[in-house]
Design a protein around this motif. Sequence first.
Motif, mmCIF file in Angstrom:
data_model
loop_
_atom_site.group_PDB
_atom_site.id
_atom_site.type_symbol
_atom_site.label_atom_id
_atom_site.label_comp_id
_atom_site.label_asym_id
_atom_site.label_seq_id
_atom_site.Cartn_x
_atom_site.Cartn_y
_atom_site.Cartn_z
ATOM 1 N N SER A 71 -13.166 106.084 46.420
ATOM 2 C CA SER A 71 -13.244 106.123 47.832
ATOM 3 C C SER A 71 -14.042 105.013 47.995
ATOM 4 C CB SER A 71 -14.239 107.350 48.262
ATOM 5 O OG SER A 71 -15.651 107.302 47.617
ATOM 6 N N ASP A 72 -14.101 104.590 49.530
ATOM 7 C CA ASP A 72 -14.855 103.369 49.998
ATOM 8 C C ASP A 72 -16.312 103.608 49.410
ATOM 9 O OD1 ASP A 72 -12.772 102.155 51.061
ATOM 10 O OD2 ASP A 72 -13.221 103.062 53.317
ATOM 11 N N ALA A 73 -17.042 104.742 49.450
ATOM 12 C CA ALA A 73 -18.265 104.823 49.298
ATOM 13 C C ALA A 73 -18.490 104.504 47.778
ATOM 14 C CB ALA A 73 -18.941 106.162 49.478
ATOM 15 N N ALA A 74 -17.511 104.928 46.958
ATOM 16 C CA ALA A 74 -17.662 104.846 45.546
ATOM 17 C C ALA A 74 -17.556 103.404 45.216
ATOM 18 C CB ALA A 74 -16.716 105.365 44.632
ATOM 19 N N PHE A 75 -16.725 102.566 45.873
ATOM 20 C CA PHE A 75 -16.411 101.090 45.375
ATOM 21 C C PHE A 75 -17.625 100.451 46.233
ATOM 22 C CE2 PHE A 75 -15.313 96.920 46.960
ATOM 23 C CZ PHE A 75 -14.684 96.376 45.689
ATOM 24 N N ALA A 76 -18.403 100.825 47.154
ATOM 25 C CA ALA A 76 -19.526 100.084 47.556
ATOM 26 C C ALA A 76 -20.527 100.448 46.614
ATOM 27 C CB ALA A 76 -20.042 100.625 49.130
ATOM 28 N N ARG A 77 -20.789 101.506 46.105
ATOM 29 C CA ARG A 77 -21.867 101.923 45.224
ATOM 30 C C ARG A 77 -21.581 101.186 43.930
ATOM 31 N NH1 ARG A 77 -21.065 107.525 43.840
ATOM 32 N NH2 ARG A 77 -19.576 106.541 42.038
ATOM 33 N N GLU A 78 -20.328 100.903 43.507
ATOM 34 C CA GLU A 78 -20.135 100.412 41.963
ATOM 35 C C GLU A 78 -19.852 98.977 42.030
ATOM 36 O OE1 GLU A 78 -20.427 102.011 39.103
ATOM 37 O OE2 GLU A 78 -21.185 103.695 40.182
ATOM 38 N N ARG A 79 -19.459 98.359 43.103
ATOM 39 C CA ARG A 79 -19.123 96.945 43.457
ATOM 40 C C ARG A 79 -20.020 95.714 42.505
ATOM 41 N NH1 ARG A 79 -18.144 93.249 48.493
ATOM 42 N NH2 ARG A 79 -17.633 91.403 47.285
ATOM 43 N N ALA A 80 -21.373 95.971 42.577
ATOM 44 C CA ALA A 80 -22.322 95.084 41.767
ATOM 45 C C ALA A 80 -22.457 95.334 40.135
ATOM 46 C CB ALA A 80 -23.620 95.178 42.324
ATOM 47 N N SER A 81 -22.228 96.775 40.054
ATOM 48 C CA SER A 81 -22.021 97.187 38.496
ATOM 49 C C SER A 81 -20.778 96.589 37.907
ATOM 50 C CB SER A 81 -22.295 98.569 38.399
ATOM 51 O OG SER A 81 -21.985 98.772 37.187
ATOM 52 N N LEU A 82 -19.908 96.668 38.583
ATOM 53 C CA LEU A 82 -18.459 96.075 38.175
ATOM 54 C C LEU A 82 -18.331 94.585 37.707
ATOM 55 C CD1 LEU A 82 -15.334 96.447 37.648
ATOM 56 C CD2 LEU A 82 -15.041 95.977 40.387
ATOM 57 N N GLU A 83 -18.964 93.758 38.889
ATOM 58 C CA GLU A 83 -19.051 92.351 38.744
ATOM 59 C C GLU A 83 -19.931 92.195 37.465
ATOM 60 O OE1 GLU A 83 -20.763 91.157 42.655
ATOM 61 O OE2 GLU A 83 -18.310 91.215 43.548
ATOM 62 N N ARG A 84 -20.821 92.796 37.353
ATOM 63 C CA ARG A 84 -21.912 92.587 36.354
ATOM 64 C C ARG A 84 -21.029 92.793 34.770
ATOM 65 N NH1 ARG A 84 -25.740 94.965 39.266
ATOM 66 N NH2 ARG A 84 -25.625 96.991 38.190
ATOM 67 N N ARG A 85 -20.346 93.856 34.849
ATOM 68 C CA ARG A 85 -19.553 94.343 33.533
ATOM 69 C C ARG A 85 -18.608 93.302 33.356
ATOM 70 N NH1 ARG A 85 -18.892 95.032 28.981
ATOM 71 N NH2 ARG A 85 -17.382 96.759 28.288
ATOM 72 N N ILE A 86 -17.806 92.822 34.331
ATOM 73 C CA ILE A 86 -16.709 92.044 34.327
ATOM 74 C C ILE A 86 -17.342 90.402 33.723
ATOM 75 C CG2 ILE A 86 -14.786 90.541 35.292
ATOM 76 C CD1 ILE A 86 -14.280 93.112 37.006
ATOM 77 N N ASP A 87 -18.426 90.156 34.154
ATOM 78 C CA ASP A 87 -19.091 89.145 33.678
ATOM 79 C C ASP A 87 -19.483 89.108 32.237
ATOM 80 O OD1 ASP A 87 -19.314 87.327 35.839
ATOM 81 O OD2 ASP A 87 -21.083 88.128 36.612
ATOM 82 N N ARG A 88 -19.923 90.470 31.782
ATOM 83 C CA ARG A 88 -20.166 90.596 30.371
ATOM 84 C C ARG A 88 -18.873 90.504 29.406
ATOM 85 N NH1 ARG A 88 -23.843 94.828 32.079
ATOM 86 N NH2 ARG A 88 -22.384 96.066 31.391
#
Length: 134
Positions: A71-88
């Motif tokens: 959902s939009d809310a799930a993406f907004a909640r997880e966006r920063a975490s997703l970016e950190r995970r892909i950076d790793r």
Amino acid sequence: MDRAQLPLSLVEVALGATLILGVALGFALGTPAPETQAPQLDAYAEDTATILANEPPRHEGASRLREIVASDAAFARERASLERRIDRILPANVLFHVRTPHGTAGTPLPRGRTTGTATVPTGAGPVRIEVWYA
């Protein structure tokens, strides 16, 4: 009337020298190297997509990717975490852009750069990951 003529052996030497010089220049200048970045970048994108598609979710869902596109809310909640995970996941010299049905994450795509891509279908729509060298 006498006409001056070049000896045939002199003509042969001149043609042979020109041929040898042409071959030598061909080796010296060479040909352009084949594109080697695209296959490696595609591999980085595919590996990142595979890891995220098989990683357990942080909150709910079947996988990390399915949780992000729920959902939009799930993406907004997880966006920063997703970016950190892909950076790793990716090497330090590789940037990324993730496009989902609910938004994007990462660095905006540059124009004119060689990119690697991977698209993962999910129940809520496709997730496209693009990577390139910094």
